[in-house]
Design a protein around this motif. Structure first.
Motif, mmCIF file in Angstrom:
data_model
loop_
_atom_site.group_PDB
_atom_site.id
_atom_site.type_symbol
_atom_site.label_atom_id
_atom_site.label_comp_id
_atom_site.label_asym_id
_atom_site.label_seq_id
_atom_site.Cartn_x
_atom_site.Cartn_y
_atom_site.Cartn_z
ATOM 1 N N LEU A 7 0.842 -1.199 0.000
ATOM 2 C CA LEU A 7 0.000 0.000 0.000
ATOM 3 C C LEU A 7 0.876 1.248 0.000
ATOM 4 O O LEU A 7 1.853 1.319 0.745
ATOM 5 C CB LEU A 7 -0.899 0.040 1.239
ATOM 6 N N GLU A 8 0.491 2.219 -0.838
ATOM 7 C CA GLU A 8 1.274 3.458 -0.895
ATOM 8 C C GLU A 8 0.320 4.647 -0.814
ATOM 9 O O GLU A 8 -0.612 4.759 -1.607
ATOM 10 C CB GLU A 8 2.078 3.498 -2.193
ATOM 11 N N PHE A 9 0.564 5.517 0.137
ATOM 12 C CA PHE A 9 -0.240 6.729 0.307
ATOM 13 C C PHE A 9 0.616 7.939 -0.037
ATOM 14 O O PHE A 9 1.674 8.137 0.558
ATOM 15 C CB PHE A 9 -0.730 6.862 1.752
ATOM 16 N N ASN A 10 0.152 8.712 -1.009
ATOM 17 C CA ASN A 10 0.899 9.913 -1.410
ATOM 18 C C ASN A 10 0.558 11.038 -0.434
ATOM 19 O O ASN A 10 -0.557 11.551 -0.427
ATOM 20 C CB ASN A 10 0.502 10.288 -2.847
ATOM 21 N N LEU A 11 1.526 11.422 0.376
ATOM 22 C CA LEU A 11 1.256 12.424 1.415
ATOM 23 C C LEU A 11 1.265 13.836 0.851
ATOM 24 O O LEU A 11 0.362 14.619 1.105
ATOM 25 C CB LEU A 11 2.292 12.303 2.544
ATOM 26 N N VAL A 12 2.325 14.162 0.100
ATOM 27 C CA VAL A 12 2.429 15.522 -0.434
ATOM 28 C C VAL A 12 3.232 15.485 -1.731
ATOM 29 O O VAL A 12 4.078 14.619 -1.931
ATOM 30 C CB VAL A 12 3.094 16.458 0.613
ATOM 31 N N MET A 13 2.902 16.425 -2.637
ATOM 32 C CA MET A 13 3.572 16.501 -3.943
ATOM 33 C C MET A 13 4.229 17.881 -4.061
ATOM 34 O O MET A 13 3.557 18.907 -4.009
ATOM 35 C CB MET A 13 2.520 16.331 -5.050
ATOM 36 N N ILE A 14 5.546 17.892 -4.177
ATOM 37 C CA ILE A 14 6.275 19.158 -4.281
ATOM 38 C C ILE A 14 7.096 19.153 -5.569
ATOM 39 O O ILE A 14 8.015 18.343 -5.726
ATOM 40 C CB ILE A 14 7.214 19.365 -3.070
ATOM 41 N N ASN A 15 6.742 20.037 -6.500
ATOM 42 C CA ASN A 15 7.496 20.162 -7.765
ATOM 43 C C ASN A 15 7.715 18.801 -8.441
ATOM 44 O O ASN A 15 8.835 18.428 -8.750
ATOM 45 C CB ASN A 15 8.850 20.841 -7.529
ATOM 46 N N SER A 16 6.662 18.078 -8.628
ATOM 47 C CA SER A 16 6.649 16.755 -9.277
ATOM 48 C C SER A 16 7.417 15.689 -8.496
ATOM 49 O O SER A 16 7.623 14.583 -8.979
ATOM 50 C CB SER A 16 7.187 16.829 -10.722
ATOM 51 N N GLY A 17 7.850 16.000 -7.288
ATOM 52 C CA GLY A 17 8.483 14.985 -6.423
ATOM 53 C C GLY A 17 7.516 14.595 -5.328
ATOM 54 O O GLY A 17 7.025 15.444 -4.593
ATOM 55 N N SER A 18 7.211 13.311 -5.210
ATOM 56 C CA SER A 18 6.183 12.890 -4.249
ATOM 57 C C SER A 18 6.823 12.334 -2.985
ATOM 58 O O SER A 18 7.840 11.646 -3.042
ATOM 59 C CB SER A 18 5.274 11.827 -4.869
ATOM 60 N N ILE A 19 6.207 12.653 -1.848
ATOM 61 C CA ILE A 19 6.590 12.044 -0.570
ATOM 62 C C ILE A 19 5.465 11.088 -0.206
ATOM 63 O O ILE A 19 4.329 11.511 0.026
ATOM 64 C CB ILE A 19 6.781 13.114 0.516
ATOM 65 N N ALA A 20 5.798 9.787 -0.203
ATOM 66 C CA ALA A 20 4.754 8.766 -0.025
ATOM 67 C C ALA A 20 5.030 7.933 1.224
ATOM 68 O O ALA A 20 6.174 7.773 1.646
ATOM 69 C CB ALA A 20 4.709 7.858 -1.246
ATOM 70 N N MET A 21 3.949 7.444 1.819
ATOM 71 C CA MET A 21 4.048 6.517 2.963
ATOM 72 C C MET A 21 3.685 5.135 2.447
ATOM 73 O O MET A 21 2.605 4.949 1.872
ATOM 74 C CB MET A 21 3.065 6.952 4.050
#
Length: 571
Positions: free
Chosen positions: A35-49
Motif C-alpha cells: 500500500l502506498e499513500f501519497n502524502l504531499v507533492m512538491i514540484n513533481s516529487g512525491s513524498i509517499a508513505m
C-alpha cells in the motif's frame, strides 16, 4: 485505571487474531499487499508513505500484539500500586505502535520512524523508576542505540543514489552493487546495536532496570528483535564477507552470554543474558543462509521468553522485589503454578522435545550439522547450546529446589490471580505453537539425513549441559574452598568479559582526562590570558588610572585653578 488495561487487552487480542488469520491466508495463497499513500507533492516529487503486508509482517505483528495484550493484562496487578499506571500503559502502547511501524515498513525512512520511536520510548521505560541506577542504565541504552541510528541515517543517505528509499525493490537486483554493499554494512551495524551483539552487548542486562512487564515485552518480541527482523528483510543483498563477519560476531555473542548467565545471580539478568544468547543463535543461522529458520526461532522464542519474564516478575513481586536467586529456594511448594510455568518455559528454552522451542532449536541444530562451515563454528555452536541448558538448570536448582532462604515471615504464594491469568494466556502457545508454526512456515517438511551421532548430538549436549549446570550449582552453593583465581574468573565472566566497564569507563576516561587538560591549558591558560582576562586587565588598568583623578578631585581642582591663575597672570 483498570478500565484502560482491559480495553487495550481486548483491542490487542482482537487484532492479534485478525492478523494471524490474514497471515495464514496470505501464506496459503502466496500473496502480498503493498500500500502506498501519497502524502504531499512538491514540484513533481512525491513524498509517499508505504506499507508492506505479507505473511511475515502480519504473523510477526500478531505475535507482538498477543504478547503485548498479555503483558498489559498482567500489569494490572504487577503495577497496581503505581499511581501513574495510565502513563505506564500509554508508554507500552507507544512502544508497540513503534514496533508495528517498523514491521510493516518497506521504506528506510518509515523504518527510521519506528526505529527511533523504539529507542526513545525504551529510554523512558528504562528510567521509569527514577533512581541513579535507572538513569545510568537508560543513558547506556540510549547512547549504545544511537550508534545504530546514525548508521541507519547514513544508509538512508546512500540510498539517494537509487532515487527511492523503498529498499524492497533493490535487494536482489543490485546484490553485487558497491552502493548496496555499503548500505548492507550500515544496516548490519544498526542491527548489531539494536540486537546487542558484541561489542554493544552491555546495554541489554543494564536495561533490566525497567519494570518487569516492560522487560517481558522488550526481550521477547519488540526492541531486541527489531535488529534481527531488519536483517531478515535485508538478507537477500548480503555478500559473503558480511555473512562471515556476522557468523563470527553472533557466535561470540552466544558463547559470551551463555558463560555470563552461568555465573550471574540476578534473576532478571540471567534471563536477559539468555535472550542475548538466543539473539546470537538467530543471527548465526541467518548468516548461514536460513532466514526462514531465523524467523521461526524468533517467533517461538518470543512466546516462551515473554512468559519466562512474567513468571520471574511474579516471583520478584512476591519476594518483596528481591532478585537474588541465592535468597530463593523451595519455591515449588509455595508457588506451584508459577514454578510449573517457569519450568515449562525453561524446558522450551533448552529445546526439550515437543515443546515450542524444540521445533525451532532442533531444526537449527540439524541444519547446522548438515551445512558444515568450519570446526570452530560447529564447536562453539554446540557449546553455547549446552551452556543454555547449564544456566537453565542452575536457575531451577537455586530457585525451586532445596530450602527457602528468604525471611521466615513472608507472603510468597500464587494468589495474584490477575498475573496468573495473564501467564496462563501464554502457556498454551508455549506448548503448542512450535508445531503449528513449523507446519505453516515450511510448506514441505525438512528431511535431514545425518549419521546417528550427529542426529542425537543436540540431545547429548542438552543432557551434558544439564549435568554440568547441576554439579556447578552444588559446587558454588557449598563455597568449596573458592580460590582467588576462581573468584576473579567468575567475576570476569559474569561481567560479560568487562564489556560494561569498557563501554562506560573505557569510553569516558580519555575524553574526561583530555577535557581536563584542555580546560587547564586553554580555558584557564592561553585563551584566558589573551581573551577575557586580557580585556579585563586593560579595562581595570584604565579605570584605576581614572580613579586617581576621581578620588582626588578637590586637590586636582585646586591645582588646576592655581595653574589657570598663573597662566592668566603670565599672559
Amino acid at each position: 485505571m483498570v478500565n484502560i488495561c482491559i480495553i487495550y487487552f481486548y483491542f490487542m487480542s482482537f487484532f492479534s487474531l485478525l492478523f494471524f488469520s490474514l497471515s495464514v491466508y496470505l501464506l496459503v495463497v502466496d500473496f502480498a499487499y503493498f500500500l502506498e499513500f501519497n502524502l504531499v507533492m512538491i514540484n513533481s516529487g512525491s513524498i509517499a508513505m508505504t506499507f508492506l503486508f505479507d505473511w511475515m509482517s502480519l504473523l510477526f505483528m500478531s505475535f507482538v500484539l498477543l504478547i503485548s495484550a498479555m503483558v498489559i493484562y498482567y500489569s494490572r496487578e504487577y503495577m497496581g500500586n503505581d499511581i501513574y499506571l495510565n502513563r505506564f500503559i500509554c508508554l507500552v502502547v507507544m512502544f508497540v505502535v513503534s514496533m508495528m511501524l517498523l514491521i510493516i515498513s518497506p521504506n528506510l525512512i518509515s523504518i527510521l520512524l519506528g526505529w527511533d520511536g523504539l529507542g526513545l520510548v525504551s529510554y523512558c521505560l528504562v528510567i521509569y523508576y527514577q533512581n541513579v541506577k535507572s538513569y545510568n542504565a537508560g543513558m547506556l541504552t540510549a547512547l549504545s542505540n544511537r550508534v545504530g541510528d546514525v548508521a541507519l541515517l547514513m544508509g538512508i543517505a546512500w540510498m539517494l543514489n537509487y532515487g527511492s528509499w523503498n529498499y524492497v525493490f533493490y535487494l536482489e537486483e543490485l546484490k553485487g552493487d558497491f552502493y548496496m554493499s555499503i548500505i548492507s554494512w550500515m544496516v548490519l551495524l544498526a542491527a548489531m546495536t539494536k540486537s546487542a551483539q558484541i561489542p554493544f552487548s552491555s546495554w541489554l542486562p543494564a536495561a533490566m532496570a525497567a519494570p518487569t512487564p516492560v522487560s517481558s515485552l522488550v526481550h521477547s518480541s519488540t526492541l531486541v528483535t527489531a535488529g534481527v527482523y531488519l536483517l531478515i528483510r535485508f538478507n537477500f543483498t548480503f555478500g559473503d564477507l558480511l555473512l562471515y563477519f556476522l557468523v563470527f560476531i553472533s557466535s561470540m555473542t552466544m558463547f559470551m552470554s551463555g558463560l555470563g548467565a552461568s555465573f550471574e545471580f540476578d534473576l532478571k539478568k540471567i534471563i536477559a543474558l539468555s535472550t542475548l544468547s538466543q539473539l546470537g543463535l538467530m543471527m548465526m543461522i541467518l548468516s548461514l543462509g536460513s532466514y526462514k529458520l531465523a524467523f521461526f526461532h524468533l517467533l517461538t522464542h518470543a512466546l516462551f521468553k515473554a512468559l519466562l519474564f512474567m513468571c520471574a516478575g511474579n516471583v520478584i513481586h512476591c519476594m518483596g522485589n528481591c532478585q537474588d536467586i541465592r535468597y530463593m529456594g523451595g519455591l515449588i511448594s509455595l508457588m506451584p503454578i508459577t514454578c510449573s510455568y517457569f519450568n515449562i518455559c525453561n524446558m522450551a528454552l533448552c529445546g526439550l522435545p515437543f515443546l515450542s522451542g524444540f521445533y525451532s532449536k532442533d531444526l537449527v541444530a540439524e541444519v547446522m550439522s548438515m551445512g558444515y562451515l568450519n570446526f570452530y563454528i560447529y564447536v562453539i555452536f554446540y557449546v553455547s547450546v549446552g551452556l543454555t541448558v547449564c544456566y537453565s538448570f542452575r536457575l531451577v536448582y537455586y530457585s525451586f529446589v532445596g530450602d527457602f532462604n528468604f525471611f521466615s515471615l513472608s507472603s510468597v504464594s500464587d494468589l495474584g490471580l490477575t498475573m496468573i491469568k495473564g501467564m496462563t494466556g501464554l502457556i498454551f502457545f508455549v506448548v503448542f505453537m512450535g508445531s503449528t508454526l513449523s507446519w505453516l512456515i515450511f510448506p514441505f517438511p525438512y528431511v535431514i539425513v545425518l549419521p546417528f551421532i550427529l542426529k542425537v548430538m543436540t540431545l547429548l549436549v542438552i543432557f551434558i549441559g544439564a549435568w554440568i549446570g547441576y554439579e556447578f550449582s552444588k559446587f558454588v552453593v557449598g563455597q568449596n574452598s573458592l580460590s582467588f583465581g576462581f573468584y576473579s574468573l567468575s567475576w570476569f565472566l559474569s561481567g560479560m568479559w568487562n564489556m560494561p566497564v569498557i563501554s562506560t569507563y573505557g569510553v569516558n576516561y580519555y575524553p574526561v582526562v583530555g577535557g581536563s587538560y584542555l580546560y587547564k591549558i586553554l580555558d584557564q591558560g592561553w585563551a584566558e590570558y589573551f581573551g577575557a582576562q586580557k580585556i579585563y586587565g586593560l579595562l581595570t588598568g584604565n579605570s584605576m588610572s581614572m580613579q586617581v583623578l576621581m578620588f582626588n578631585s578637590i586637590k586636582v581642582f585646586f591645582v588646576l585653578t592655581i595653574m589657570w591663575i598663573i597662566i592668566v597672570f603670565m599672559i
